[in-house]
Design a protein around this motif. Structure first.
Motif, short mmCIF file in Angstrom:
data_model
loop_
_atom_site.label_atom_id
_atom_site.label_comp_id
_atom_site.label_asym_id
_atom_site.label_seq_id
_atom_site.Cartn_x
_atom_site.Cartn_y
_atom_site.Cartn_z
N SER A 167 0.83 -1.21 0.00
CA SER A 167 0.00 0.00 0.00
C SER A 167 0.86 1.25 0.00
O SER A 167 1.93 1.27 0.60
CB SER A 167 -0.88 0.00 1.25
N GLU A 168 0.34 2.30 -0.60
CA GLU A 168 1.03 3.59 -0.53
C GLU A 168 1.21 4.03 0.93
O GLU A 168 2.17 4.71 1.26
CB GLU A 168 0.23 4.67 -1.29
N GLU A 169 0.28 3.61 1.77
CA GLU A 169 0.30 4.07 3.16
C GLU A 169 1.23 3.26 4.07
O GLU A 169 1.37 3.58 5.24
CB GLU A 169 -1.12 4.01 3.74
N PHE A 176 -1.93 -1.29 -3.87
CA PHE A 176 -2.96 -0.26 -4.01
C PHE A 176 -2.57 1.10 -3.45
O PHE A 176 -1.71 1.22 -2.59
CB PHE A 176 -4.28 -0.72 -3.36
N ASP A 177 -3.22 2.09 -4.01
CA ASP A 177 -3.22 3.44 -3.45
C ASP A 177 -4.63 3.61 -2.89
O ASP A 177 -5.59 3.76 -3.63
CB ASP A 177 -2.95 4.47 -4.57
N PRO A 178 -4.78 3.54 -1.56
CA PRO A 178 -6.12 3.48 -0.97
C PRO A 178 -6.97 4.70 -1.28
O PRO A 178 -8.16 4.59 -1.56
CB PRO A 178 -5.86 3.37 0.53
N LEU A 179 -6.36 5.88 -1.19
CA LEU A 179 -7.14 7.09 -1.47
C LEU A 179 -6.26 8.08 -2.21
O LEU A 179 -5.47 8.80 -1.61
CB LEU A 179 -7.68 7.70 -0.18
N ASP A 180 -6.39 8.06 -3.51
CA ASP A 180 -5.56 8.91 -4.35
C ASP A 180 -6.19 10.29 -4.49
O ASP A 180 -7.41 10.41 -4.57
CB ASP A 180 -5.42 8.26 -5.73
N GLY A 181 -5.33 11.32 -4.52
CA GLY A 181 -5.81 12.69 -4.67
C GLY A 181 -6.16 13.29 -3.33
O GLY A 181 -7.10 14.07 -3.20
N SER A 182 -5.36 12.92 -2.32
CA SER A 182 -5.73 13.29 -0.94
C SER A 182 -5.85 14.80 -0.72
O SER A 182 -6.60 15.22 0.16
CB SER A 182 -4.77 12.67 0.07
N TYR A 214 1.60 1.53 -7.90
CA TYR A 214 0.15 1.61 -7.61
C TYR A 214 -0.52 2.82 -8.23
O TYR A 214 -1.67 3.08 -7.94
CB TYR A 214 -0.11 1.53 -6.09
N GLU A 215 0.20 3.58 -9.06
CA GLU A 215 -0.47 4.64 -9.81
C GLU A 215 -0.23 4.43 -11.31
O GLU A 215 -1.17 4.20 -12.08
CB GLU A 215 0.00 6.03 -9.35
N ALA A 216 1.03 4.50 -11.72
CA ALA A 216 1.33 4.44 -13.16
C ALA A 216 1.01 3.08 -13.78
O ALA A 216 0.36 3.00 -14.83
CB ALA A 216 2.80 4.82 -13.40
#
Ligand code: AHM
Ligand code: MG
Length: 332
Positions: free
Chosen positions: A89-91, A111-117, A270-272
Motif C-alpha cells: 500500500s502507498e500508506e 494499491f493506493d487506498p485514497l488517491d488525490g488526498s 500503484y499509480e502508473a
C-alpha cells in the motif's frame, strides 16, 4: 438484465480452466472495501472524518483521516483472504505479508487506498487504484515485476456517482455503484479511449521546471498543430479523476519530471502501472518519456523499489506518440 462486477468476473473466469475462484474473491474484497470507503466519503463532513489524523473529535474519539480509514478498509477486506500472499500500500512503508504458503498465497495486491488526498477536504473527486500481481516464487521479486505482468488492474472514482473500472487483460469494463442495492452494476463493456482528444491535463504551475521538450510539446498542442484544433485544459489534481476523463473523452495526462521531483511525482507500482494497463487495454498508451524507441513504455519498466516514482504521460495514442516524438526530436 443487471450484471454486477462479481457476475462479470465470474463469466470471464469461466474461460480460464485453472480458475479456482481465488481471484474473484480478491476482487470482491476490493469492491467491499471501496464500498466502505465510499460510504465514509459520502458523509465526510457529517462524521468528522475529514481533517488531520491525530485530532480528537467532539465525542473525545480519535479522528481518523480518510486515507488512513481507506487503507485499513482494504487491509481488513483483503488481509483475511488465503489467496493473498502480500499487500502493498502507498500508506505502508513495507509490504504486509498475509499468506506465504506457496500453494495458497498466489496473488499480491498493490494499491493506493485514497488517491488525490489534497482534494479530500474540499469535496472534490478522489479515488482508489489497485493492481493484482501473480506471486512467482520469491515474494520481493514478485512484487517488483514489470507492469506488463499485471493480472488485473482497476480504480474506483468517488465522484457524483461512484464508478469502478477494471481490466483483467480482456478489455476494460466499467460499473456504477447503485447505492439502492449496494452493488457495482455494469455500465460499459470494452471501453475504448478516443484515438485523440480535446484536452491536456497537467499541473502547469510546474511548467517552468519541466525539461524544455515538455514545454514545447504543450505549446504545440496549444497552437493546434496536432489535429488542427487547439487543445483545452482540464486538471483536477486527482489522478484517478483526471485519468477517468481522459479515457472517456481522450487527450493526454502528463506529470513530467520537475526540478523538485526529477524522477516524477507519481508512483510506479500503484499509480502508473495500473493506469497504464487500463490505458493500453482501452487502446491508449502510457510512457515515462525516456529517450528510447518506445518512449519508455510504463509497463516495461523494471521496478526496484515499491514506492518508486516515475514521470507519467498517459492518454490517447496520438498525443502520447507525439510526446515520444517531441522527446526524441529534442534529444535524439
Ligand atoms: P497522492 O497519492 O498523495 O494523493 O498524490 C498523487 C496525486 C495525484 O492524484 C495527482 O495526479 C497528483 O498527485 C497531483 O499532484 P500536484 O498537486 O503536484 O499537481
Ligand atoms: Mg496517489
Amino acid at each position: 438484465m443487471i450484471t454486477t462486477v462479481q457476475h462479470h468476473l465470474l463469466n470471464q473466469q469461466r474461460s480460464v480452466r485453472e480458475a479456482t475462484g481465488t481471484f474473484s474473491r480478491i476482487l470482491s474484497g476490493i469492491t467491499l472495501a471501496t464500498k466502505m470507503i465510499e460510504a465514509k466519503i459520502r458523509v465526510g463532513g457529517l462524521t468528522n472524518v475529514l481533517g488531520a489524523f491525530g485530532a480528537v473529535n467532539v465525542q473525545g474519539e480519535q479522528q481518523q483521516k480518510l486515507d488512513v480509514y481507506a487503507n485499513e478498509a482494504l487491509l481488513h477486506c483483503l488481509g483475511q483472504e488465503d489467496g493473498v500472499a502480500a499487500l502493498v500500500s502507498e500508506e505502508n512503508d513495507h509490504p504486509i505479508t498475509v499468506n506465504l504458503d506457496p500453494e495458497k498465497g498466489k496473488y499480491i495486491v498493490v494499491f493506493d487506498p485514497l488517491d488525490g488526498s489534497s482534494n479530500i477536504d474540499v469535496n472534490v473527486n478522489v479515488g482508489t487504484i489497485f493492481s493484482i500481481l501473480r506471486r512467482e516464487g520469491d515474494l520481493t521479486q514478485s512484487i517488483l515485476q514489470p507492469g506488463y505482468k499485471q493480472v488485473a488492474a482497476g480504480y474506483v472514482v468517488y465522484g457524483p456517482s461512484t464508478v469502478l473500472v477494471y481490466t483483467a487483460g480482456h478489455g476494460v469494463h466499467s460499473f456504477v455503484l447503485d447505492p439502492t442495492v449496494g452493488a457495482f452494476v455494469l455500465s460499459q463493456e470494452q471501453m475504448k479511449m478516443p484515438e485523440q482528444g480535446p484536452y491536456y491535463s497537467t499541473n502547469e504551475a510546474n511548467a517552468a521546471s519541466w525539461p524544455a521538450e515538455y514545454r514545447e510539446y504543450l505549446a504545440m498542442l496549444l497552437r493546434g498543430e496536432l489535429g488542427g484544433k487547439a487543445y483545452s485544459a482540464r486538471y483536477i489534481g486527482s489522478l484517478v479523476a483526471d485519468f477517468h476523463r481522459t479515457i472517456l473523452k481522450g487527450g493526454v495526462f502528463l506529470y513530467p519530471p520537475t526540478e523538485k521531483a526529477p524522477k516524477g511525482k507519481l508512483r510506479l507500482l500503484y499509480e502508473a502501472n495500473p493506469l497504464a494497463m487500463i490505458a493500453e487495454q482501452a487502446g491508449g498508451a502510457a510512457v515515462n518519456g525516456a529517450l528510447s524507441p518506445n518512449g519508455g513504455r510504463i509497463l516495461d519498466l523494471l521496478p526496484t523499489d515499491i514506492h518508486q516514482r516515475t514521470p507519467l504521460i498517459v492518454g490517447s495514442k496520438r498525443e502520447v506518440e507525439a510526446l515520444v516524438a517531441a522527446v526524441r526530436g529534442a534529444k535524439g
